[in-house]
Design an enzyme around this catalytic site. Structure first.
Site, PDB file in Angstrom:
ATOM      1  N   GLY A 191       0.827  -1.197   0.000  1.00  0.00           N
ATOM      2  CA  GLY A 191       0.000   0.000   0.000  1.00  0.00           C
ATOM      3  C   GLY A 191       0.858   1.241   0.000  1.00  0.00           C
ATOM      4  O   GLY A 191       2.033   1.203   0.356  1.00  0.00           O
ATOM      5  N   GLY A 194       1.585   5.914   4.308  1.00  0.00           N
ATOM      6  CA  GLY A 194       0.575   6.580   5.118  1.00  0.00           C
ATOM      7  C   GLY A 194      -0.794   5.930   5.123  1.00  0.00           C
ATOM      8  O   GLY A 194      -1.741   6.483   5.668  1.00  0.00           O
ATOM      9  N   THR A 195      -0.912   4.752   4.509  1.00  0.00           N
ATOM     10  CA  THR A 195      -2.228   4.113   4.503  1.00  0.00           C
ATOM     11  C   THR A 195      -2.469   3.285   5.764  1.00  0.00           C
ATOM     12  O   THR A 195      -3.529   2.703   5.914  1.00  0.00           O
ATOM     13  CB  THR A 195      -2.397   3.207   3.274  1.00  0.00           C
ATOM     14  OG1 THR A 195      -1.222   2.429   3.107  1.00  0.00           O
ATOM     15  CG2 THR A 195      -2.635   4.025   2.027  1.00  0.00           C
ATOM     16  N   GLY A 196      -1.465   3.204   6.630  1.00  0.00           N
ATOM     17  CA  GLY A 196      -1.698   2.553   7.920  1.00  0.00           C
ATOM     18  C   GLY A 196      -1.133   1.150   8.020  1.00  0.00           C
ATOM     19  O   GLY A 196      -1.601   0.352   8.820  1.00  0.00           O
ATOM     20  N   LYS A 197      -0.105   0.855   7.233  1.00  0.00           N
ATOM     21  CA  LYS A 197       0.481  -0.490   7.283  1.00  0.00           C
ATOM     22  C   LYS A 197       1.161  -0.733   8.632  1.00  0.00           C
ATOM     23  O   LYS A 197       0.947  -1.759   9.266  1.00  0.00           O
ATOM     24  CB  LYS A 197       1.483  -0.663   6.132  1.00  0.00           C
ATOM     25  CG  LYS A 197       0.834  -0.517   4.762  1.00  0.00           C
ATOM     26  CD  LYS A 197       1.812  -0.714   3.638  1.00  0.00           C
ATOM     27  CE  LYS A 197       2.849   0.386   3.530  1.00  0.00           C
ATOM     28  NZ  LYS A 197       2.290   1.715   3.200  1.00  0.00           N
ATOM     29  N   THR A 198       1.978   0.227   9.038  1.00  0.00           N
ATOM     30  CA  THR A 198       2.639   0.093  10.333  1.00  0.00           C
ATOM     31  C   THR A 198       1.602  -0.002  11.444  1.00  0.00           C
ATOM     32  O   THR A 198       1.716  -0.819  12.359  1.00  0.00           O
ATOM     33  CB  THR A 198       3.536   1.326  10.585  1.00  0.00           C
ATOM     34  OG1 THR A 198       4.264   1.610   9.398  1.00  0.00           O
ATOM     35  CG2 THR A 198       4.481   1.075  11.719  1.00  0.00           C
ATOM     36  N   HIS A 413     -14.584  36.229 -12.602  1.00  0.00           N
ATOM     37  CA  HIS A 413     -14.064  34.977 -13.128  1.00  0.00           C
ATOM     38  C   HIS A 413     -14.556  33.782 -12.291  1.00  0.00           C
ATOM     39  O   HIS A 413     -15.140  32.836 -12.819  1.00  0.00           O
ATOM     40  CB  HIS A 413     -12.531  35.029 -13.128  1.00  0.00           C
ATOM     41  CG  HIS A 413     -11.847  33.817 -13.661  1.00  0.00           C
ATOM     42  ND1 HIS A 413     -11.254  33.778 -14.898  1.00  0.00           N
ATOM     43  CD2 HIS A 413     -11.663  32.587 -13.122  1.00  0.00           C
ATOM     44  CE1 HIS A 413     -10.730  32.578 -15.098  1.00  0.00           C
ATOM     45  NE2 HIS A 413     -10.969  31.827 -14.040  1.00  0.00           N
ATOM     46  N   GLU A 414     -14.391  33.877 -10.987  1.00  0.00           N
ATOM     47  CA  GLU A 414     -14.792  32.765 -10.120  1.00  0.00           C
ATOM     48  C   GLU A 414     -16.307  32.602 -10.118  1.00  0.00           C
ATOM     49  O   GLU A 414     -16.822  31.478 -10.121  1.00  0.00           O
ATOM     50  CB  GLU A 414     -14.273  32.966  -8.690  1.00  0.00           C
ATOM     51  CG  GLU A 414     -12.751  32.971  -8.566  1.00  0.00           C
ATOM     52  CD  GLU A 414     -12.086  31.739  -9.158  1.00  0.00           C
ATOM     53  OE1 GLU A 414     -12.665  30.639  -9.094  1.00  0.00           O
ATOM     54  OE2 GLU A 414     -10.970  31.895  -9.722  1.00  0.00           O
ATOM     55  N   HIS A 417     -17.280  30.533 -13.049  1.00  0.00           N
ATOM     56  CA  HIS A 417     -17.116  29.093 -12.808  1.00  0.00           C
ATOM     57  C   HIS A 417     -18.291  28.552 -11.988  1.00  0.00           C
ATOM     58  O   HIS A 417     -18.876  27.525 -12.310  1.00  0.00           O
ATOM     59  CB  HIS A 417     -15.852  28.814 -11.999  1.00  0.00           C
ATOM     60  CG  HIS A 417     -14.570  28.899 -12.780  1.00  0.00           C
ATOM     61  ND1 HIS A 417     -14.384  28.246 -13.965  1.00  0.00           N
ATOM     62  CD2 HIS A 417     -13.401  29.550 -12.522  1.00  0.00           C
ATOM     63  CE1 HIS A 417     -13.149  28.486 -14.400  1.00  0.00           C
ATOM     64  NE2 HIS A 417     -12.537  29.285 -13.547  1.00  0.00           N
TER      65      HIS A 417
HETATM   66  P1  ADP Z   1       2.369   3.423   6.570  1.00  0.00           P
HETATM   67  O1  ADP Z   1       3.085   2.471   7.461  1.00  0.00           O
HETATM   68  O2  ADP Z   1       1.386   2.748   5.674  1.00  0.00           O
HETATM   69  O3  ADP Z   1       3.246   4.360   5.825  1.00  0.00           O
HETATM   70  P2  ADP Z   1       1.472   4.450   9.059  1.00  0.00           P
HETATM   71  O4  ADP Z   1       0.861   3.249   9.674  1.00  0.00           O
HETATM   72  O5  ADP Z   1       2.840   4.803   9.514  1.00  0.00           O
HETATM   73  O6  ADP Z   1       1.462   4.338   7.487  1.00  0.00           O
HETATM   74  O7  ADP Z   1       0.502   5.663   9.272  1.00  0.00           O
HETATM   75  C1  ADP Z   1       0.919   6.868   9.867  1.00  0.00           C
HETATM   76  C2  ADP Z   1      -0.166   7.445  10.737  1.00  0.00           C
HETATM   77  O8  ADP Z   1      -1.322   7.767   9.967  1.00  0.00           O
HETATM   78  C3  ADP Z   1      -0.669   6.466  11.770  1.00  0.00           C
HETATM   79  O9  ADP Z   1       0.106   6.535  12.931  1.00  0.00           O
HETATM   80  C4  ADP Z   1      -2.076   6.945  12.018  1.00  0.00           C
HETATM   81  O10 ADP Z   1      -2.118   8.006  12.933  1.00  0.00           O
HETATM   82  C5  ADP Z   1      -2.503   7.472  10.677  1.00  0.00           C
HETATM   83  N1  ADP Z   1      -3.243   6.461   9.925  1.00  0.00           N
HETATM   84  C6  ADP Z   1      -2.869   5.889   8.770  1.00  0.00           C
HETATM   85  N2  ADP Z   1      -3.782   5.018   8.344  1.00  0.00           N
HETATM   86  C7  ADP Z   1      -4.762   4.995   9.256  1.00  0.00           C
HETATM   87  C8  ADP Z   1      -5.993   4.279   9.371  1.00  0.00           C
HETATM   88  N3  ADP Z   1      -6.372   3.398   8.456  1.00  0.00           N
HETATM   89  N4  ADP Z   1      -6.764   4.511  10.456  1.00  0.00           N
HETATM   90  C9  ADP Z   1      -6.377   5.407  11.372  1.00  0.00           C
HETATM   91  N5  ADP Z   1      -5.236   6.111  11.324  1.00  0.00           N
HETATM   92  C10 ADP Z   1      -4.429   5.930  10.273  1.00  0.00           C
HETATM   93 ZN    ZN Z   2     -10.572  29.848 -13.577  1.00  0.00          ZN
END
Ligand code: ADP
Ligand code: ZN
Length: 597
Positions: A191, A194-198, A413-414, A417
């Site tokens: 993934g 920052g998706t929460g793998k750790t 302009h805005e 839109h």
């Molecule tokens: P990765 O290991 O995928 O790069 P991390 O687990 O280090 O991501 O995520 C960093 C932080 O982002 C976590 O400590 C948490 O605070 C937040 N975070 C990321 N994913 C989630 C999630 N699915 N639910 C809640 N918090 C999340």
């Molecule tokens: Zn514009």
């Protein structure tokens, strides 16, 4: 570092001042030969001399000084000097020069000892320095130290489901084995960052209440061959003692890239490290109860050996969260802050497509900072909006100086839109309009999708193109064709790209049909001759089709604005007065219930 510099500069100062003292007393500056000295004695130019062995320090009557050396022992010198009325001093330099000589002879030794002490201390300070290369750098959380549970991980239910059985296994590996289960060994989490793998890996350890080793792939990689491998060995040894437990290797691609590709050069160390990991994983009877979890966002670059059965043979995909997931993640993180009643996580989730869990955690944190800066007692929805805009568009540039005329241009302009966006079919709802410059944009119209777009309809894209031209058309209608500004350049770029993709990629052109034109892969495959023919014949039609899509939607937008000129004017007035207007205000303006003169 500062300390180091200080110590060395003190050394240098002491050293140089010693040399100065020693070498350059007043006499030493001029050295004159003995015969000159004798002739000056004869001319009675000399007041006094100090005789120090072979050295003679001479002071002349005009107070200038020099020194000279006796070439041989001249026994007549003293009588000669007396006869010429020169004052003679025998200076006993013995004592001082003895000290000096001791100092000089010991000096290198002293320096050496000092340097040695210094070196030892440096090693002690850095702890893991030169002496402990082979030790692993893993951070270890002991049993009961991890408070993370599955409830802290939101928005990735499938991934959670996938790893739940690991918890059962870790809770009682022996029972698991008795029942004939094959013990899991390695799990690869795939993934984006920052998706929460750790977080998920930690939650597994927390739920099962087992120790957790965390290390990054790059921690294994050192300049010295064999260090990484010995670190791997060390880590596995430690983990076996603590089993059942989890080892989490972040960024496994740093060590686990395909071997022998020659990429990155000097791969010996990395390959040895990788081999050691493989060896350790295979010696599995020893490893009972040790689960290896690795994370990467590039599974395609990993060495196939890592993915073979018995190694990281199970993959869990941890995706970017969808709208629902983002809402859940927000709800997890707002528990940590004081939140006001008006907070609506759905709206924030809708406005943050593409945000990862980490981005959302950061958003909550930024919002709290905004609230604190504005002295709010709780974090308001508006703080969230401000933080979100800052993260997505860069900070506001309120200090940018703009004339009233420029402001009016941007407001028209805005508003253009916003009005077109409101009135074309299938368009995302207009969320807010602002004429506060932000990042590169002078003003912005925000749209808020109701759901994440996985795919978009032709109608919706056409409406987007029309809306993109709304800004330029408003300027054109108000100021005339010759006074349109360059402010629409980015709108034009996006609209043109959309139209182009409609024709060459998405198969939306009737004349050209649902074919792929000009894809990079196709261009590579076709021989140059074919692609020449292809482009000569088709290019013209492609260009015509793109132009036609633009023209049609441009006209559509123009008609909409012409029909609603009164709204254009009142929205411009509202923008100049309030700078930012929200959904409710926009709705009132659109229904002509909120006239601004
Ligand atoms: P990765 O290991 O995928 O790069 P991390 O687990 O280090 O991501 O995520 C960093 C932080 O982002 C976590 O400590 C948490 O605070 C937040 N975070 C990321 N994913 C989630 C999630 N699915 N639910 C809640 N918090 C999340
Ligand atoms: Zn514009």
């Amino acid at each position: 570092m500062v300390k180091k510099i200080l110590i060395w500069s003190i050394f240098i100062i002491i050293f140089t001042s010693i040399f100065r003292n020693f070498h350059s007393n007043d006499f030493d500056r001029y050295r004159i030969n003995y015969s000159t000295f004798l002739s000056e004695v004869n001319q009675k130019k000399i007041r006094s001399v100090i005789i120090d062995g072979q050295e003679i320090y001479v002071t002349k009557k005009d107070n200038s000084k020099y020194c000279t050396s006796l070439p041989l022992h001249d026994s007549n010198l003293l009588t000669h000097l007396v006869s010429k009325n020169v004052k003679i001093q025998g200076k006993n330099l013995e004592e001082i020069s003895f000290l000096w000589s001791v100092f000089i002879s010991w000096f290198p030794m002293i320096m050496f000892i000092l340097a040695w002490i210094f070196f030892i201390r440096q090693i002690q300070i850095s702890g893991k320095g030169a002496m402990s290369f082979g030790k692993n750098k893993a951070k270890i959380f002991k049993k009961n130290e991890i408070k993370t549970t599955f409830s802290d991980v939101a928005g990735c239910d499938e991934a959670k489901e996938d790893v739940k059985e690991l918890v059962d296994y870790l809770k009682n590996p022996k029972k698991f084995k008795k029942l004939g289960g094959i013990s899991p060994k390695g799990l690869l989490m795939v993934g984006q960052p920052g998706t929460g793998k750790t977080l998920l890996a930690k939650a597994i350890a927390g739920e099962a209440n087992v120790p957790f080793f965390i290390i990054s792939g790059s921690d294994f990689v050192e300049m010295f061959i064999g260090v990484g491998a010995s670190r791997v060995r060390d880590m596995f040894e430690k983990s076996r003692k603590l089993s059942p437990c989890i080892i989490f290797i972040d960024e496994i691609d740093a060590v686990g890239r395909k071997r022998g590709t020659g990429l990155g050069g000097g791969n010996d160390e990395r390959e040895q490290t990788l081999n050691q990991i493989l060896v350790e994983m295979d010696g599995f009877d020893k490893n009972e109860g040790v689960i290896l979890i690795a994370a990467t966002n590039r599974p395609d670059v990993l060495d196939p050996a890592l993915l073979r059965p018995g190694r990281f043979d199970r993959q869990v995909f941890v995706p970017l969260p969808d709208i629902k997931g983002r809402e859940q993640i927000l709800n997890v993180h707002i528990k940590k802050i004081e939140i006001s009643k008006d907070f609506n996580s759905t709206i924030i989730a809708r406005g943050t497509p593409g945000f990862s869990g980490a981005d959302l955690a950061n958003l909550v944190n930024e919002s709290a900072l905004f609230a604190a800066r504005r002295n709010h007692t709780s974090v308001l929805m508006d703080d969230f909006e401000k933080a979100k805009d800052k993260i997505m568009m860069g900070p506001e540039r309120k200090s940018m100086i703009m004339s009233a005329k420029q402001k009016e241009y941007i407001a028209y302009h805005e508003a253009g839109h916003a009005i077109v966006g409101k009135l074309v079919p299938e368009h995302d709802p207009v969320h807010k309009v602002t004429i506060i410059p932000r990042g590169n944009a002078l003003g912005l119209t925000f749209f808020l999708p109701k759901t994440d777009h996985l795919s978009i309809s032709k109608k919706k894209i056409e409406s987007q193109i029309a809306t993109l031209y709304g800004g330029r058309i408003a300027e054109e209608i108000i100021y005339g064709e010759d006074f349109v500004s360059t402010g629409a350049s980015n709108d034009i770029k996006i609209a043109t790209n959309l139209a182009k993709n409609m024709v060459i990629k998405w198969g939306f052109s009737k004349k050209l049909g649902p074919l792929l034109y000009y894809d990079e892969e196709i261009l590579l495959e076709r021989s140059s001759l074919q692609s020449n023919n292809f482009s000569n014949y088709t290019k013209k039609i492609i260009d015509q089709e793109i132009k036609e899509i633009i023209d049609i939607n441009y006209l559509k937008a123009k008609k909409i604005i012409e029909k609603n000129l009164d709204i254009l004017h009142s929205m411009k007035n509202a923008l100049i007065k309030y700078e930012t207007i929200n959904t409710n205000q926009i709705d009132l303006l659109m229904n002509r219930k909120f006239k601004m003169e």
